[in-house]
Motif scaffolding. Structure first.
Motif, PDB file in Angstrom:
ATOM      1  N   CYS A 147       0.838  -1.188   0.000  1.00 47.65           N
ATOM      2  CA  CYS A 147       0.000   0.000   0.000  1.00 47.65           C
ATOM      3  C   CYS A 147       0.881   1.250   0.000  1.00 47.65           C
ATOM      4  CB  CYS A 147      -0.891  -0.021   1.248  1.00 47.65           C
ATOM      5  SG  CYS A 147      -1.729   1.534   1.557  1.00 47.65           S
TER       6      CYS A 147
ATOM      7  N   HIS B 123      -5.333  -1.649   6.548  1.00 47.68           N
ATOM      8  CA  HIS B 123      -4.689  -0.880   7.610  1.00 47.68           C
ATOM      9  C   HIS B 123      -5.119   0.587   7.600  1.00 47.68           C
ATOM     10  CE1 HIS B 123      -2.024  -4.385   7.859  1.00 47.68           C
ATOM     11  NE2 HIS B 123      -1.801  -3.980   9.082  1.00 47.68           N
ATOM     12  N   CYS B 124      -4.977   1.235   6.451  1.00 49.56           N
ATOM     13  CA  CYS B 124      -5.277   2.673   6.419  1.00 49.56           C
ATOM     14  C   CYS B 124      -6.565   2.965   5.659  1.00 49.56           C
ATOM     15  CB  CYS B 124      -4.116   3.446   5.795  1.00 49.56           C
ATOM     16  SG  CYS B 124      -3.888   3.123   4.046  1.00 49.56           S
TER      17      CYS B 124
ATOM     18  N   CYS C 159      -7.065  -0.905   1.471  1.00 50.15           N
ATOM     19  CA  CYS C 159      -6.036  -1.335   2.399  1.00 50.15           C
ATOM     20  C   CYS C 159      -6.702  -1.572   3.757  1.00 50.15           C
ATOM     21  CB  CYS C 159      -4.969  -0.258   2.523  1.00 50.15           C
ATOM     22  SG  CYS C 159      -3.754  -0.614   3.798  1.00 50.15           S
TER      23      CYS C 159
ATOM     24  N   CYS D 201       0.422   3.445   3.645  1.00 50.33           N
ATOM     25  CA  CYS D 201       0.923   2.998   4.944  1.00 50.33           C
ATOM     26  C   CYS D 201       2.002   1.919   4.827  1.00 50.33           C
ATOM     27  CB  CYS D 201      -0.226   2.482   5.808  1.00 50.33           C
ATOM     28  SG  CYS D 201      -0.922   0.924   5.209  1.00 50.33           S
TER      29      CYS D 201
END
Ligand SMILES: [Zn+2]
Length: 128
Positions: free
Chosen positions: A16, A45-46, A43, A19
């Motif tokens: 990504c 995560h972010c 993503c 992040c």
């Protein structure tokens, strides 16, 4: 060299661009050809949406075109100038190099392309 946070890291690993915590692709291995362009939508995560706009990755075709030219020129120089093969063999090696590098170029082009639009953000908010 591949420090987290550098664009090169995201480009070479396909993580990504924002992040750099996970791969953008469903299958990390580009040699699994049926999945070479299968990307996750966001993503985890972010929360970055990879396909920034519809048909966003069409622009990556221009990048892959440039990469293919680079691969072809490199293959030609290596076989013709360094190995000293005949012109015919040199052209065959261009074709072989293009075929072999094809899945890598496809992904590399996307990675480069998305990194032209999205930058690493060390303060990204962890998506809950
Ligand atoms: Zn992310």
């Amino acid at each position: 060299m591949l420090k987290k946070g550098s664009k090169l890291n995201s480009i070479l690993t396909g993580t990504c661009p924002k992040c750099q915590n996970e791969s953008m692709y469903e299958d990390k291995n580009p040699l699994h050809l049926t999945k070479v362009l299968k990307m996750n939508e966001n993503c985890s995560h972010c929360g970055l949406h990879y396909q920034i706009e519809p048909s966003f990755f069409y622009g990556a075709m221009y990048v892959s075109y440039g990469l293919n030219v680079a691969v072809g020129v490199a293959a030609f120089i290596i076989s013709f100038l360094f190995i000293g093969s005949t012109l015919k063999t040199a052209f065959i090696s261009i074709i072989v190099a293009l075929i072999v590098s094809f899945p890598f170029v496809l992904r590399l082009a996307r990675n480069i392309y998305i990194n032209m639009f999205v930058s690493y953000d060390p303060n990204f908010k962890e998506k809950k």
